[in-house]
Design a protein around this motif. Structure first.
Motif, short mmCIF file in Angstrom:
data_model
loop_
_atom_site.label_atom_id
_atom_site.label_comp_id
_atom_site.label_asym_id
_atom_site.label_seq_id
_atom_site.Cartn_x
_atom_site.Cartn_y
_atom_site.Cartn_z
N SER A 66 3.90 -42.53 -33.48
CA SER A 66 3.17 -42.38 -34.56
C SER A 66 2.80 -40.82 -34.52
O SER A 66 3.54 -39.97 -33.76
N ILE A 67 2.17 -40.32 -35.56
CA ILE A 67 1.68 -39.11 -35.73
C ILE A 67 0.27 -39.10 -36.46
O ILE A 67 -0.02 -39.76 -37.54
N ILE A 68 -0.65 -38.22 -35.76
CA ILE A 68 -1.91 -38.15 -36.49
C ILE A 68 -1.79 -36.52 -37.29
O ILE A 68 -1.50 -35.63 -36.40
N ALA A 69 -2.30 -36.62 -38.16
CA ALA A 69 -2.35 -35.16 -38.88
C ALA A 69 -3.81 -34.94 -39.44
O ALA A 69 -4.15 -35.72 -40.22
N VAL A 70 -4.43 -33.94 -39.08
CA VAL A 70 -5.76 -33.73 -39.21
C VAL A 70 -5.70 -32.29 -40.24
O VAL A 70 -5.24 -31.21 -39.58
N VAL A 71 -6.15 -32.25 -41.44
CA VAL A 71 -6.25 -31.20 -42.23
C VAL A 71 -7.68 -30.73 -42.64
O VAL A 71 -8.46 -31.53 -42.71
N ALA A 72 -7.73 -29.38 -42.23
CA ALA A 72 -9.14 -28.92 -42.60
C ALA A 72 -9.06 -27.74 -43.56
O ALA A 72 -8.01 -27.04 -43.46
N THR A 73 -10.04 -27.76 -44.52
CA THR A 73 -10.04 -26.51 -45.37
C THR A 73 -11.41 -26.09 -45.69
O THR A 73 -12.39 -26.79 -45.55
N ASP A 74 -11.40 -24.87 -45.96
CA ASP A 74 -12.93 -24.26 -46.45
C ASP A 74 -12.85 -24.20 -47.95
O ASP A 74 -13.85 -23.99 -48.65
N ALA A 75 -12.06 -24.79 -48.83
CA ALA A 75 -12.01 -24.99 -50.27
C ALA A 75 -12.73 -26.15 -50.51
O ALA A 75 -13.03 -27.09 -49.95
N PRO A 76 -13.83 -25.78 -51.56
CA PRO A 76 -14.83 -26.71 -51.92
C PRO A 76 -14.05 -27.87 -52.68
O PRO A 76 -13.63 -27.71 -53.92
N LEU A 77 -13.94 -29.24 -52.12
CA LEU A 77 -13.15 -30.30 -52.55
C LEU A 77 -14.23 -31.40 -52.48
O LEU A 77 -14.94 -31.34 -51.48
N ILE A 78 -14.06 -32.41 -53.31
CA ILE A 78 -14.95 -33.64 -53.23
C ILE A 78 -13.85 -34.77 -52.58
O ILE A 78 -12.71 -34.65 -52.71
N PRO A 79 -14.63 -36.09 -52.02
CA PRO A 79 -13.64 -36.96 -51.46
C PRO A 79 -12.67 -37.35 -52.04
O PRO A 79 -11.41 -37.54 -51.25
N THR A 80 -12.51 -37.78 -53.39
CA THR A 80 -11.20 -38.05 -54.22
C THR A 80 -9.82 -36.85 -53.93
O THR A 80 -8.84 -37.25 -53.77
N GLN A 81 -10.49 -35.67 -54.02
CA GLN A 81 -9.64 -34.60 -53.96
C GLN A 81 -8.95 -34.51 -52.34
O GLN A 81 -8.03 -34.01 -52.26
N LEU A 82 -9.88 -34.65 -51.65
CA LEU A 82 -9.32 -34.72 -50.14
C LEU A 82 -8.50 -35.86 -49.87
O LEU A 82 -7.49 -35.65 -48.92
N GLU A 83 -8.82 -36.92 -50.34
CA GLU A 83 -7.90 -37.93 -50.18
C GLU A 83 -6.38 -37.70 -50.55
O GLU A 83 -5.40 -38.01 -50.02
N ARG A 84 -6.28 -36.72 -51.91
CA ARG A 84 -4.93 -36.35 -52.38
C ARG A 84 -4.41 -35.22 -51.38
O ARG A 84 -3.31 -35.33 -51.39
N LEU A 85 -5.26 -34.62 -50.71
CA LEU A 85 -4.77 -33.20 -49.78
C LEU A 85 -4.12 -34.29 -48.51
O LEU A 85 -3.15 -33.89 -48.05
N ALA A 86 -5.03 -35.48 -48.40
CA ALA A 86 -4.44 -35.94 -46.97
C ALA A 86 -2.70 -36.66 -47.52
O ALA A 86 -2.08 -36.71 -46.43
N ARG A 87 -2.85 -37.13 -48.50
CA ARG A 87 -1.52 -37.47 -48.90
C ARG A 87 -0.47 -36.54 -48.95
O ARG A 87 0.73 -36.75 -48.59
N ARG A 88 -0.75 -35.28 -49.20
CA ARG A 88 0.25 -34.15 -49.13
C ARG A 88 0.42 -33.92 -47.64
O ARG A 88 1.68 -33.51 -47.42
N ALA A 89 -0.31 -34.00 -46.76
CA ALA A 89 0.13 -34.15 -45.23
C ALA A 89 1.28 -35.11 -44.71
O ALA A 89 2.13 -34.82 -44.16
N GLY A 90 1.28 -36.20 -45.77
CA GLY A 90 2.36 -37.15 -45.67
C GLY A 90 3.52 -36.61 -46.23
O GLY A 90 4.71 -36.81 -45.73
N VAL A 91 3.59 -35.68 -47.21
CA VAL A 91 4.61 -34.96 -47.63
C VAL A 91 5.25 -33.94 -46.59
O VAL A 91 6.47 -33.90 -46.29
N GLY A 92 4.51 -33.32 -45.97
CA GLY A 92 4.76 -32.38 -44.71
C GLY A 92 5.45 -33.31 -43.68
O GLY A 92 6.32 -32.76 -43.16
#
Length: 376
Positions: free
Chosen positions: A251-277
Motif C-alpha cells: 500500500s501507500i499512504i500519501a499526505v499532501v499539505a498546502t498553505d494555499a486557501p482551498l475549500i474541501p472540494t478543492q482539497l479532494e481534487r488535490l488528493a486525486r492528483r496525489a494519485g497521479v504522482g
C-alpha cells in the motif's frame, strides 16, 4: 527492543533522489519536505529489535506523526481536507467525517496495519491531555490514522508499537529537514520490491500574485519491480535482481499539505492528483494495494468547533480554474517523495530471515544515463 527518535539534524546524512542527479521538475522549498508548509511538524518513533518474549518475532516497524499546525497550534483548530482512494485495500480512519464535514482536527498518524488501533487511541489520549483555552469541550474526536502492511519484515501480530512510541513521535514532532527511508511507520516497508519507507518532497508555486507551498509525505509500500518507472524511464525492467513476488501487494499512504486557501472540494481534487504522482512511478494500483491519499490546507484558520465560534464564518479560496499549478505541484512532489523513500532506504532483514535489498544508486544512475535522463 530499541526505539530510535529521528531528529531533523540526522536528515543530511541520508541521500536523496536529486543527489543522484535525477532531474525532477519544479522548484522545491528549502527542506524539500512537507515541513516547508509553515507550521507543519513531523515526528517519528522507529522500533527495531528482536523481542525476547517467547513467540514474538522481530520488530521492524514504527509510527509517523504529522501535526498540521505544529505544537504551537491551536491543536484543535480544524484543517480543511479532502480524501481520495486510488485503491481501497487499506485503512485511513476519520475519512467518513472528512467527506461529510470537510475537515479534521488534531494530528495524523501513519503506522503498520495491526497497530492502527493503538495509534488511534494514543492520539486521543495525547489530545485529551492538551486542553486549549477558548476551545469548547469536545464530545468526540476522530483522529486520522493510516496504515500499510510491513508483515514481510515485521511481526505485526506482536503489536510492537506501544502508546509510549506514539507519544514520543507526537512530542518530538518538529519542522526542518526530515529523515527518510527506514524511519517511523516506514521502517519495515517495501516499494517496488526494494526497501521502501518514508519519503517527502515539496514544491513552491506562484499563483495569482501569491506564493504557495505544496508538501507531501508518503509511506511507500507498494509496487512490483517490472512496473517501476523513474521520470518515465523503465528502471524496473533493468534492475531485476533480488525480486520478492510476482503480483502487486502492499500500500501507500500519501499526505499532501498546502498553505494555499482551498475549500474541501478543492482539497479532494488535490488528493486525486496525489494519485497521479503515485501513477507516474508505474503502478497500476493493483487489487492488493491500498493507495490512500489525504490533502489538507493550513489556510483559513477557524475555531468552528469552539463555543465562541461565530454564527456565520468566512472562507477565502482560489478559483477552480486556477488550480492547475497546484495539481501539477502535487503530482511532482508525490512522485519525488516515493523515489526519495527508496533512495534513502537501507537493506533490511526481518521475519524468518527474509531480506529486502535497497535500490543501488550507481545502477539507477547508469540506467538513467543510458536514457539521457541524468543531470551531469
Amino acid at each position: 527492543m530499541e526505539t530510535i527518535q529521528c531528529t531533523a539534524s540526522q536528515a543530511s546524512a541520508k541521500p536523496r533522489a536529486r543527489n543522484l542527479g535525477l532531474p525532477f521538475s519544479g522548484n522545491t522549498g528549502p527542506f524539500n519536505a512537507i515541513t516547508d508548509v509553515s507550521g507543519v511538524e513531523v515526528g517519528y518513533s522507529t522500533v527495531i529489535g528482536d523481542s525476547s518474549t517467547s513467540g514474538k518475532g522481530p520488530a521492524r516497524t514504527g509510527v509517523t506523526t504529522i501535526l498540521p499546525r505544529g505544537h504551537a497550534g491551536p491543536l484543535r483548530a480544524p484543517v480543511w481536507a479532502g480524501f481520495h482512494s486510488l485503491n481501497g485495500n487499506g485503512e485511513m480512519t476519520g475519512t467518513h467525517w472528512i467527506k461529510e464535514a470537510g475537515y479534521f482536527t488534531g494530528p495524523i498518524g501513519i503506522t503498520n496495519t495491526h497497530s492502527l488501533g493503538t495509534v488511534h487511541q494514543s492520539i486521543l489520549q495525547w489530545m485529551i491531555g492538551k486542553p486549549e483555552p477558548g476551545v469548547g469541550a469536545y464530545k468526540f474526536m476522530l483522529p486520522v490514522v493510516g496504515e500499510t502492511c510491513d508483515a514481510y519484515l515485521n511481526d505485526m501480530d506482536a503489536f510492537h508499537v506501544t502508546p509510549a512510541h506514539v507519544m514520543d513521535a507526537l512530542d518530538s514532532a518538529s519542522s526542518g529537514p526530515l529523515t527518510e527511508g527506514n524511519v517511523g511507520g516506514g521502517t519495515g516497508m517495501i516499494c517496488f520490491e526494494f526497501k521502501g519507507g518514508t519519503g517527502t518532497s515539496s514544491r513552491i508555486v506562484e499563483l495569482l500574485g501569491a506564493r504557495y507551498t505544496v508538501g507531501c509525505l508518503v509511506q511507500a509500500n507498494f509496487g512490483i519491480r517490472p512496473h517501476l518507472k523513474i521520470l518515465g524511464v523503465p528502471v524496473g525492467e533493468h534492475l531485476t535482481s533480488d525480486r520478492l513476488w510476482a503480483g502487486e501487494q502492499g500500500s501507500i499512504i500519501a499526505v499532501v499539505a498546502t498553505d494555499a486557501p482551498l475549500i474541501p472540494t478543492q482539497l479532494e481534487r488535490l488528493a486525486r492528483r496525489a494519485g497521479v504522482g503515485i501513477g507516474r512511478t508505474g503502478t497500476p494500483a493493483g487489487d492488493g494495494s491500498g493507495d490512500l491519499c489525504l490533502a489538507f490546507s493550513t489556510a483559513n484558520l477557524t475555531m468552528s468547533e469552539s463555543a465562541a465560534a461565530p454564527a456565520v464564518g468566512d472562507l477565502t479560496f482560489l478559483p477552480n480554474n486556477r488550480l492547475d499549478t497546484l495539481f501539477e505541484a502535487t503530482a511532482q512532489a508525490v512522485e519525488e517523495a516515493i523515489i526519495n523513500a527508496m533512495v534513502a532506504a537501507e537493506p533490511m532483514a526481518g521475519c524468518e530471515d527474509r531480506f529486502v535489498a535497497s535500490i543501488e544508486h550507481d545502477a539507477v544512475k547508469e540506467v538513467m544515463r543510458n536514457y539521457g535522463r541524468l543531470n551531469t
